[in-house]
Design a protein around this motif. Structure first.
Motif, PDB file in Angstrom:
ATOM      1  N   LEU A  92     -54.306 -23.379 -52.245  1.00  0.00           N
ATOM      2  CA  LEU A  92     -54.514 -21.875 -51.806  1.00  0.00           C
ATOM      3  C   LEU A  92     -54.884 -20.989 -52.881  1.00  0.00           C
ATOM      4  O   LEU A  92     -55.490 -20.124 -52.848  1.00  0.00           O
ATOM      5  CB  LEU A  92     -53.569 -21.641 -50.624  1.00  0.00           C
ATOM      6  N   ALA A  93     -53.960 -21.273 -53.656  1.00  0.00           N
ATOM      7  CA  ALA A  93     -53.917 -20.224 -54.860  1.00  0.00           C
ATOM      8  C   ALA A  93     -55.274 -20.312 -55.686  1.00  0.00           C
ATOM      9  O   ALA A  93     -55.730 -19.208 -56.090  1.00  0.00           O
ATOM     10  CB  ALA A  93     -52.659 -20.508 -55.727  1.00  0.00           C
ATOM     11  N   TYR A  94     -55.483 -21.345 -56.280  1.00  0.00           N
ATOM     12  CA  TYR A  94     -56.639 -21.366 -57.065  1.00  0.00           C
ATOM     13  C   TYR A  94     -58.194 -20.670 -56.629  1.00  0.00           C
ATOM     14  O   TYR A  94     -58.620 -19.857 -56.910  1.00  0.00           O
ATOM     15  CB  TYR A  94     -57.114 -22.817 -57.742  1.00  0.00           C
ATOM     16  N   PRO A  95     -58.415 -20.990 -55.170  1.00  0.00           N
ATOM     17  CA  PRO A  95     -59.536 -20.603 -54.855  1.00  0.00           C
ATOM     18  C   PRO A  95     -59.293 -19.071 -54.441  1.00  0.00           C
ATOM     19  O   PRO A  95     -60.314 -18.387 -54.638  1.00  0.00           O
ATOM     20  CB  PRO A  95     -59.730 -21.337 -53.354  1.00  0.00           C
ATOM     21  N   LEU A  96     -58.122 -18.704 -54.152  1.00  0.00           N
ATOM     22  CA  LEU A  96     -58.107 -17.155 -53.836  1.00  0.00           C
ATOM     23  C   LEU A  96     -58.180 -16.475 -55.362  1.00  0.00           C
ATOM     24  O   LEU A  96     -58.829 -15.226 -55.267  1.00  0.00           O
ATOM     25  CB  LEU A  96     -56.644 -17.029 -53.280  1.00  0.00           C
ATOM     26  N   VAL A  97     -57.770 -17.040 -56.537  1.00  0.00           N
ATOM     27  CA  VAL A  97     -57.981 -16.324 -57.586  1.00  0.00           C
ATOM     28  C   VAL A  97     -59.217 -16.147 -58.105  1.00  0.00           C
ATOM     29  O   VAL A  97     -59.959 -15.237 -58.664  1.00  0.00           O
ATOM     30  CB  VAL A  97     -57.144 -17.109 -58.838  1.00  0.00           C
ATOM     31  N   TRP A  98     -60.037 -17.286 -58.033  1.00  0.00           N
ATOM     32  CA  TRP A  98     -61.577 -17.298 -58.293  1.00  0.00           C
ATOM     33  C   TRP A  98     -62.529 -16.610 -57.377  1.00  0.00           C
ATOM     34  O   TRP A  98     -63.385 -15.773 -57.893  1.00  0.00           O
ATOM     35  CB  TRP A  98     -62.051 -18.529 -58.213  1.00  0.00           C
ATOM     36  N   VAL A  99     -61.966 -16.343 -56.129  1.00  0.00           N
ATOM     37  CA  VAL A  99     -62.702 -15.330 -54.948  1.00  0.00           C
ATOM     38  C   VAL A  99     -62.517 -13.907 -55.583  1.00  0.00           C
ATOM     39  O   VAL A  99     -63.323 -13.283 -55.287  1.00  0.00           O
ATOM     40  CB  VAL A  99     -62.520 -15.749 -53.667  1.00  0.00           C
ATOM     41  N   THR A 100     -61.331 -13.620 -55.961  1.00  0.00           N
ATOM     42  CA  THR A 100     -61.023 -12.145 -56.038  1.00  0.00           C
ATOM     43  C   THR A 100     -61.136 -11.426 -57.404  1.00  0.00           C
ATOM     44  O   THR A 100     -60.957 -10.336 -57.682  1.00  0.00           O
ATOM     45  CB  THR A 100     -59.436 -12.131 -55.277  1.00  0.00           C
ATOM     46  N   THR A 101     -61.383 -12.287 -58.179  1.00  0.00           N
ATOM     47  CA  THR A 101     -61.330 -11.842 -59.836  1.00  0.00           C
ATOM     48  C   THR A 101     -63.023 -11.401 -60.159  1.00  0.00           C
ATOM     49  O   THR A 101     -63.813 -12.170 -59.608  1.00  0.00           O
ATOM     50  CB  THR A 101     -60.873 -12.655 -60.979  1.00  0.00           C
ATOM     51  N   PRO A 102     -62.943 -10.366 -60.847  1.00  0.00           N
ATOM     52  CA  PRO A 102     -64.614 -10.007 -61.258  1.00  0.00           C
ATOM     53  C   PRO A 102     -65.316 -10.845 -61.935  1.00  0.00           C
ATOM     54  O   PRO A 102     -66.504 -10.654 -61.837  1.00  0.00           O
ATOM     55  CB  PRO A 102     -64.257  -8.406 -61.758  1.00  0.00           C
ATOM     56  N   ALA A 103     -64.688 -11.501 -63.067  1.00  0.00           N
ATOM     57  CA  ALA A 103     -65.574 -12.321 -63.824  1.00  0.00           C
ATOM     58  C   ALA A 103     -64.710 -13.539 -63.971  1.00  0.00           C
ATOM     59  O   ALA A 103     -63.648 -14.010 -63.716  1.00  0.00           O
ATOM     60  CB  ALA A 103     -65.894 -11.609 -65.069  1.00  0.00           C
ATOM     61  N   ARG A 104     -65.683 -14.620 -64.745  1.00  0.00           N
ATOM     62  CA  ARG A 104     -64.931 -15.986 -65.055  1.00  0.00           C
ATOM     63  C   ARG A 104     -63.651 -15.874 -66.150  1.00  0.00           C
ATOM     64  O   ARG A 104     -62.785 -16.648 -65.662  1.00  0.00           O
ATOM     65  CB  ARG A 104     -66.212 -16.711 -65.640  1.00  0.00           C
ATOM     66  N   ARG A 105     -63.951 -14.938 -66.992  1.00  0.00           N
ATOM     67  CA  ARG A 105     -62.718 -14.938 -67.934  1.00  0.00           C
ATOM     68  C   ARG A 105     -61.365 -14.468 -67.036  1.00  0.00           C
ATOM     69  O   ARG A 105     -60.297 -15.114 -67.292  1.00  0.00           O
ATOM     70  CB  ARG A 105     -63.029 -13.953 -68.842  1.00  0.00           C
ATOM     71  N   GLU A 106     -61.386 -13.535 -66.236  1.00  0.00           N
ATOM     72  CA  GLU A 106     -60.320 -13.115 -65.561  1.00  0.00           C
ATOM     73  C   GLU A 106     -59.813 -14.378 -64.615  1.00  0.00           C
ATOM     74  O   GLU A 106     -58.448 -14.605 -64.284  1.00  0.00           O
ATOM     75  CB  GLU A 106     -60.704 -12.032 -64.494  1.00  0.00           C
ATOM     76  N   ALA A 107     -60.784 -14.933 -64.056  1.00  0.00           N
ATOM     77  CA  ALA A 107     -60.582 -16.200 -63.184  1.00  0.00           C
ATOM     78  C   ALA A 107     -59.713 -17.328 -63.889  1.00  0.00           C
ATOM     79  O   ALA A 107     -58.719 -17.932 -63.337  1.00  0.00           O
ATOM     80  CB  ALA A 107     -61.929 -16.740 -62.377  1.00  0.00           C
ATOM     81  N   ILE A 108     -60.383 -17.537 -65.125  1.00  0.00           N
ATOM     82  CA  ILE A 108     -59.736 -18.701 -65.808  1.00  0.00           C
ATOM     83  C   ILE A 108     -58.181 -18.332 -66.291  1.00  0.00           C
ATOM     84  O   ILE A 108     -57.172 -18.992 -66.387  1.00  0.00           O
ATOM     85  CB  ILE A 108     -60.217 -18.822 -67.120  1.00  0.00           C
ATOM     86  N   VAL A 109     -58.026 -16.831 -66.652  1.00  0.00           N
ATOM     87  CA  VAL A 109     -56.552 -16.396 -66.894  1.00  0.00           C
ATOM     88  C   VAL A 109     -55.680 -16.446 -65.699  1.00  0.00           C
ATOM     89  O   VAL A 109     -54.632 -16.840 -65.880  1.00  0.00           O
ATOM     90  CB  VAL A 109     -56.823 -14.965 -67.414  1.00  0.00           C
TER      91      VAL A 109
END
Length: 400
Positions: A92-109
């Motif tokens: 649940l955590a990984y998809p939630l992070v990728w959906v709510t972050t504004p860009a790829r770099r923030e999602a990877i962090v």
């Protein structure tokens, strides 16, 4: 970007399944383990509550990310510390992070933060043993690589879809603009066509009526009642012709609506100018089976003849005109020869007649030539193909 209702259902179902499986014996044992599991799930719900608005917009505000992601990370640390089974929270955590972050770099962090929480949780659960460290590294490393790879792939697909949608929107706007410009061009061409028809029909007839009316007035002033009566009768006939021409314009029919034979129409037009201007008009018609001649071809010939005779009357100052109309399998030819004063064809003209005639002939796929010099008369020739394009079926840009 997404419907939060389905996310609410997915998170609720996922947490409920983890809780149920934990109670079934897959999770922590004992009261302390259950309390840690409950605390982990509650903290995760709190983190989801902070991140939830970003699901709709595609990026949560920075302050919500600064609170929501640490809460999710903390929930994973607490849960795995209570039982390794709660590493399922990563799903649940990984998809939630990728959906709510504004860009790829923030999602990877953010994904790295979830992976680090997984590693720390395993260390705490295993009391910092080497076995716990290797389990944590394997689980966190595999999940991070998988999550980042899948996230980048889905992001690329989403960007491609957005680009396609933008291109479709641009193409739609371009098509609407082309359609609008085409309508405007069609309207302009229609106004030009109507102006040309009015000039070649009603304007010419009205000019003739003016001349005849002036002649009748002079005849009455001189007491020539019989001659004036004849002139007035001609005025009456021309008035009827003008009415017929107006109806023909409305119906987009030929200039002589009731006469389907070109020879008769030419003779009638010549007779009219004999009466109006006193011209000697000699007509020679040689048609080889004009049944195959279209109505629109006849219309072009008659309009050009009418304009040519009008120019002789108004400008040439001649006394006689010879009109030749020929048609065979190759096409139609109109020749108008006058004995007037002629003109310089290269000199700039202010009138509309010859230019309008040239436009009409060009639209019909024919050619217009003028052979003239000052003081030598004029020879005007119109050549049309036998299959003249229908004036009522011209392309949109010519006849809207």
């Amino acid at each position: 970007m997404y419907n939060t209702r389905w996310w609410d259902i997915a998170v609720a179902a996922g947490l409920a399944a983890i809780a149920a499986l934990s109670l079934a014996g897959l999770g922590a044992s004992g009261p302390s383990g259950w309390w840690l599991t409950a605390a982990s799930l509650l903290v995760f719900v709190g983190g989801y509550a902070f991140l939830r608005p970003g699901i709709v917009t595609g990026a949560a505000p920075t302050w919500r990310l600064a609170v929501g992601i640490p809460l999710v990370v903390l929930a994973i640390v607490i849960g795995i510390a209570a039982a390794p089974f709660l590493a399922m929270l990563q799903t649940l955590a990984y998809p939630l992070v990728w959906v709510t972050t504004p860009a790829r770099r923030e999602a990877i962090v953010g994904s790295a933060g979830v992976a680090a929480a997984t590693f720390v949780g395993f260390l705490l659960n295993g009391a910092f043993s080497s076995e716990a460290m290797w389990s944590g590294l394997l689980t966190a490393g595999v999940s991070l690589v998988f999550a980042v790879s899948l996230g980048l792939w889905i992001s690329a697909i989403a960007e491609y879809g957005e680009d396609r949608a933008r291109l479709v929107a641009e193409l739609t706007d371009a098509q609407e603009q082309v359609e609008r410009l085409s309508r405007e061009r069609g309207a302009a061409d229609e106004r030009e066509r109507l102006g040309r028809d009015i000039h070649d029909t009603l304007a010419q007839t009205l000019a003739g009526l003016t001349l005849l009316s002036e002649r009748a007035g002079r005849q009455l002033a001189r007491g020539e009642t019989d001659a004036a009566a004849g002139t007035i009768a001609t005025v009456e006939q021309l008035s009827r012709d003008a009415l017929a021409e107006a109806r023909g314009l409305v119906a987009r029919t030929a200039a002589v609506p009731g006469d389907a034979v070109l020879e008769a129409a030419v003779e009638r037009l010549a007779e009219r100018f004999r009466a109006e201007a006193g011209l000697v008009v000699q007509v020679e018609v040689a048609l080889e089976g004009d049944d195959g001649m279209t109505r629109d071809a006849q219309l072009v010939v008659l309009r050009c003849l009418q304009e040519a005779l009008s120019n002789v009357r108004k400008h040439a100052g001649g006394a006689s005109v010879r009109v030749i109309v020929e048609a065979d399998a190759s096409g139609i030819r109109l020749v108008v020869v006058d004995d007037g004063r002629g003109f310089d064809p290269d000199r700039r003209r202010t009138g509309y007649g010859l230019d309008g005639m040239a436009d009409r002939v060009a639209l019909a796929g024919g050619t217009l030539t003028i052979d003239t010099t000052p003081d030598r008369g004029t020879v005007l020739t119109v050549a049309l193909p036998i299959a003249t394009p229908p004036l009522s079926s011209l392309p949109e840009e010519q006849n809207a």
